[in-house]
Every structure is written in C-alpha cells, then in structure tokens.
Motif scaffolding. Structure first.
Motif, short mmCIF file in Angstrom:
data_model
loop_
_atom_site.label_atom_id
_atom_site.label_comp_id
_atom_site.label_asym_id
_atom_site.label_seq_id
_atom_site.Cartn_x
_atom_site.Cartn_y
_atom_site.Cartn_z
N GLN A 156 72.39 34.40 21.25
CA GLN A 156 73.60 33.64 20.97
C GLN A 156 73.38 32.67 19.81
OE1 GLN A 156 76.70 34.09 22.11
NE2 GLN A 156 77.25 32.57 20.55
N ALA A 157 72.20 32.04 19.76
CA ALA A 157 71.88 31.14 18.65
C ALA A 157 71.85 31.90 17.33
CB ALA A 157 70.54 30.45 18.90
N LEU A 158 71.30 33.12 17.34
CA LEU A 158 71.25 33.94 16.12
C LEU A 158 72.66 34.31 15.68
CD1 LEU A 158 68.20 36.24 16.98
CD2 LEU A 158 68.29 34.56 15.13
N ARG A 159 73.52 34.64 16.63
CA ARG A 159 74.91 34.97 16.27
C ARG A 159 75.64 33.75 15.72
NH1 ARG A 159 74.67 37.47 21.57
NH2 ARG A 159 74.17 39.70 21.36
N THR A 160 75.43 32.61 16.37
CA THR A 160 76.08 31.38 15.90
C THR A 160 75.61 31.03 14.48
OG1 THR A 160 76.17 30.57 18.17
CG2 THR A 160 76.52 28.94 16.43
N ALA A 161 74.37 31.40 14.15
CA ALA A 161 73.84 31.14 12.81
C ALA A 161 74.33 32.14 11.78
CB ALA A 161 72.31 31.17 12.86
N GLY A 162 75.17 33.09 12.21
CA GLY A 162 75.79 34.00 11.26
C GLY A 162 75.12 35.34 11.12
#
Length: 559
Positions: free
Chosen positions: A145-151
């Motif tokens: 989820q953190a990787l997705r939030t980072a784009g």
C-alpha cells in the motif's frame, strides 16, 4: 486550502546551528524561522553551503557530533523536541516526520529487495500501534500500500525487485514509500529530484504536491533550484549564508524579490531564458558556421548481459545520425537510457560502434589505430559529468591541467608548461593560486572549470561535454554555460553538448537532437524544435523545464 490559523505541523523558530572547527565555533544557521502547516508545500531554496542541510539535520535530530543548536526551538505539533536524545527522536522520525534523502543509489540497500526495505520501515515505525509485530502478509500488505501511495502502480513487481533493477524515478518513489511507511504528518524532502531527468522530476514533484492535497501531509522541500520551487510551492524561503534572505508566495518572490541573491537565482533559472546566451560584453563573436567538422552516420550499439541465467539484449543506439557544424553547439537531449552518453563516447572515440561511421575533419575515427587515432583524439576532448570523480584527488590542479601537455609533448619544459597552465586558468576565469590546490579544496563550479581547462590544454577544435553542468547549482551552472559561450566565441570551438534538460539547450545550443530509447525522434535547429516540435516526447521535455508554468506545461503535453 492551507489553514494558517491552526498550529503548524512543523515549527522552527530562531534556530541557530554552529559547527566546531579547530579553533572556534562557525555558524552555519543563523536565526532561521520555518513553519509547515497541514497540506502546505513549503520550499527552502539555496545553493550548496547555504545551511539548508543543517536545518534538515537539526529538525530530524541528526546533527553530527561536532555541531550544536546554539539557540532556537524545533516543535512538531506544538511539542518542543529541541535537544531530545536519539531514543526519543526515533519515535518522532517515521511516525510523525518522514524523510526523503537526495540520492536513492546510496540510500537504498543494494542487496535487499525493495519490498523487504519497505516492510522493515513499516515494522520500525509502527511498533506500538499493534498488539503483535507486523509479520508475513500483514507487513507485505502495508508495504504494498505504501508503494502504491508513492505512485508505483505495479507495486507487486517492484516489491520483489532489487534497487539496481529500477529506474531513477522508481527508486526515488521507493524512498517516498519508505517515508510514508509510518503514516507521517510531515515529509522533509532533501533535494529529492536533483539527480533525476526533468520529466521524472516533474512527476515526483506532482506526487509530493498530491500527498499534501489528498492526505493533508505537510511537505518541506529542500532544493537549490528556484525554478523548481516557483513551480509547485505554496510558500518559498530563500536561504544564503545561514540566513533567510527572502520569503513569500511564488508570485511575490518572482516579482517582488527584495534580495540581490534571490534575483540572481531567478536570472539563472533556465525557464527564464528565451534565447541563446550571448558572449560577454566586449568579446567579439568569432564563431564560424561553414562546413561540418563532425559527422556520425548510422551509429548502432547493442549491449548484452546475463541476469539470473537469462540473456538480455539492449539496443543502446539504432542507426543514429549526428552532424556538428564548425563553430556551433549541437545538443543531444533525452532521459536516462536514451543513448545520449553512448553516442557521445562513440563520437569521442572512447567506445566502438557495432555499425556506422564517425568522421572528424574528414578522418574516419572508427577505423583509425595507433598514432593516427591519437592525433585525431588530440583534436577532440571529453568533459565528464562529475568533475570530482574525473579529477585525480591526489594531484594538484597544475599537474592535472599539464598532464595532456606532457602526454602530447607540448608546452616545452617545466617553465613553459607552468606558463601554459596559468594561461588556461585565466581562460576559465580561475585565479593563479588555484594551481597549487587539489580538487577537494575547490567548489563544484571551480572543479568543472579545471576540467574544461584540462580539455583545452591541447588546443582541440571539438569538445564533447557529457552532462557537464547537471551536478551544479543553477547559478554556478549559468556561470559555466556563459564560460562555454565565451570560449566558443574566442576560439571558434565546436561543442557536442549532452544534457537531459531542454532549458539548458535553449541557453547554449544552435542545433538539437532529441533521443528516446536509442533512436532519434527529432532533430533540427533549436528554434525549429522549440517553436514547432513535431513529436509528443519533445513537447513533454519542453513542458518539464523547471519553472515552466503548470498551465503552459499542460498545454504542451496535450498539444
């Protein structure tokens, strides 16, 4: 919209930081005030040595042992953390303030997969929010989820990759994911785009702005490029010699700057130059634009590698043509991986093509050997991107510049070479005493001037400059570009100028070749390419010039 009536997420007031030298304390930060509110994007702008990094280190509790906070207050959400020890500050870092460092190549562990590094950040930053440690799929899900939030849309694939398998922009997004792992309220980003191509830089900045508008995160961006700050910030603070010399909204800083230093930074921004730099007043322009001095035709180069037992083939160049007119500058522009540096090394005789021809003053470079090749190379010199790594740190500047003279038997004896070194230092606007110094005693701009002086030592007609200004502060960059224009005017030099920044191209080049994935997508005069580009990729590069208004950028990208 930022609510300035609420308490700031980060509040730095009257901060002064000193460093201990052999004899006394030296001030690096002097009475600085900075505040960041929820959802606000604040930029702290200044060149190397201005004190920006010391502010960041102080705010994160990471000052080195020879530094002290002489006065001031650092507060997160009204909690004064000034002077907190490492154990207490470790609870603030990550959980309240996330940090994005400058260079992903040195900040990511090269032997650990990206996912493991993000999972570790999740576990470290959230140890007391859950009854049990984050393990297995729980840790993986939060890291994804953190990787997705980072784009990173393809987060599952990136999760299992090593840093060297990612592009520069993807690595920087992985660092953003690590910074987001603790769900911080504030992000401090220290030059997070300085090593990236301009289009990737724009996407990273867009994403940082989105974190503020979508998640209410306050962002403090540290940068040396005022053009970048003008493009995205809610407020800008300009720092010099440890003090804030200007502050305000982007419009106020751009139109009502009160300090000469701010006005110099504004003048140095490539986006503010509408045409080519002219030779310094009083110097006659002796450039000759008659014949072609360098012609490359059909240049192809393929690299093969083996990764995890599988062979991979990369077509670095595919039948590329390049023509350099005598006395002019031909820029090669494109993002990382476009093939620019490979082409530059081939036309300089530092690499061999699989196919194609390179002729310099009618001499076929690709088939020459021995002394014949050596004499042609004397007429064509190379200036590398990083002057610190291309200059031997053990040698004095005098020895560095005189090495080509010794190699080609020029300049006579020691006295003659000493005199020639003095002439070359004067040509690049360096004082004579620099000859006795070593590279480590010089600034970045001074080192690059030494590299140019060394390249000029054997009186070449052609210089190949590979990203020769990309590692410099914008005002120093402007000085080096002006120097190159003046030298070209005085000596009739011809330049092959490699860069990823079309803003720089507009300042120095006559002709430009735009490359993507090893192929030429557009070539022509600078005026023709800028005013009537036919390729969407070229328009995207133009739109990404730091300081280009967002509205103009959107128009160029959709044109």
């Amino acid at each position: 919209m930022t609510d300035h009536t609420a308490e700031p997420l980060l509040d730095i007031s009257s901060l002064s930081v000193d460093y201990r030298t052999r004899r006394q304390w030296a001030t690096a930060v002097d009475d600085v005030d900075i505040s960041v509110h929820a959802g606000e994007f604040v930029s702290l702008v200044g060149e190397s040595g201005s004190g920006k990094t010391s502010v960041v280190l102080a705010s994160l509790g990471l000052l080195p042992g020879n530094a002290r906070i002489r006065q001031g207050r650092i507060a997160y959400d009204t909690v004064d953390v000034t002077g907190w020890n490492e154990r207490r500050m470790s609870l603030v870092r990550g959980n309240y303030v996330g940090f994005i460092p400058q260079d992903p190549n040195t900040s990511l562990n090269p032997v650990k997969r990206i996912g493991r590094q993000v999972v570790e950040a999740v576990r470290f930053n959230q140890p007391k929010r859950r009854p049990t440690p984050l393990r297995g799929e729980v840790g993986r899900d939060e890291a994804l989820q953190a990787l997705r939030t980072a784009g990173l849309a393809d987060a599952e694939r990136v999760f299992d990759q090593f840093p060297h398998e990612l592009s520069g922009g993807m690595k920087q997004r992985a660092l953003i994911a690590i910074a987001l792992a603790g769900n911080p309220k504030v992000i401090v980003a220290d030059e997070p785009t300085s090593a990236l191509d301009v289009t990737v830089q724009r996407r990273i900045l867009d994403h940082l702005v989105g974190l503020g508008s979508d998640l209410g995160i306050g962002v403090l961006l540290i940068t040396h490029d005022l053009g970048v700050a003008l493009e995205r910030s809610d407020r800008i603070l300009v720092m010099r010699h440890g003090r804030i010399v200007d502050s305000g909204t982007p419009d106020a800083v751009a139109t009502q700057a009160t300090d000469d230093y701010t006005r110099r930074l504004l003048a140095a921004a490539p986006a503010r130059h509408s045409g080519r730099l002219q030779p310094t007043s009083g110097r006659a322009d002796s450039r000759v634009e008659t014949d072609d001095i360098l012609v490359a035709q059909g240049i192809s180069r393929t690299y093969r590698s083996r990764v995890r037992g599988a062979e991979h083939t990369v077509n670095a160049l595919a039948s590329v043509d390049l023509t350099l007119r005598r006395g002019t500058t031909h820029a090669i522009v494109g993002e990382s991986g476009a093939g620019k540096s490979t082409l530059a090394r081939i036309v300089a005789g530092l690499a061999t093509p699989d196919a194609g021809s390179v002729r310099i003053d009618g001499n076929e470079l690709t088939t020459l050997r021995g002394d014949d090749l050596r004499q042609v190379r004397r007429n064509l010199q190379f200036v590398f991107q990083n002057p610190f790594t291309s200059l031997d740190p053990r040698y004095s500047v005098a020895r560095i510049i005189s090495e080509p003279l010794v190699a080609f038997g020029l300049g006579g004896g020691k006295d003659g070479r000493r005199e020639r070194v003095g002439e070359l230092l004067d040509a690049v606007s360096l004082p004579p005493e620099v000859a006795r110094r070593q590279p480590g005693e010089l600034s970045g701009g001074q080192r690059q001037r030494v590299a140019i002086a060394r390249a000029l030592a054997v009186q070449p007609e052609v210089l190949v400059l590979d990203e020769a200004v990309s590692a410099l502060d914008v005002s120093v960059q402007a000085q080096i570009l002006q120097l190159l224009v003046d030298l070209q005017s005085e000596r009739g030099l011809s330049y092959v100028f490699v860069t990823h920044d079309l803003g720089v191209v507009r300042m120095i080049a006559d002709d430009v070749t735009v490359m993507k994935d090893g192929q030429v997508v557009e070539t022509g005069s600078v005026g023709a390419v800028f005013d009537g580009s036919e390729h969407a990729y070229t328009r995207e590069l133009i739109a990404a010039i730091p300081g280009t208004p967002v509205e103009t950028s959107a128009h160029l990208r959709s044109a």
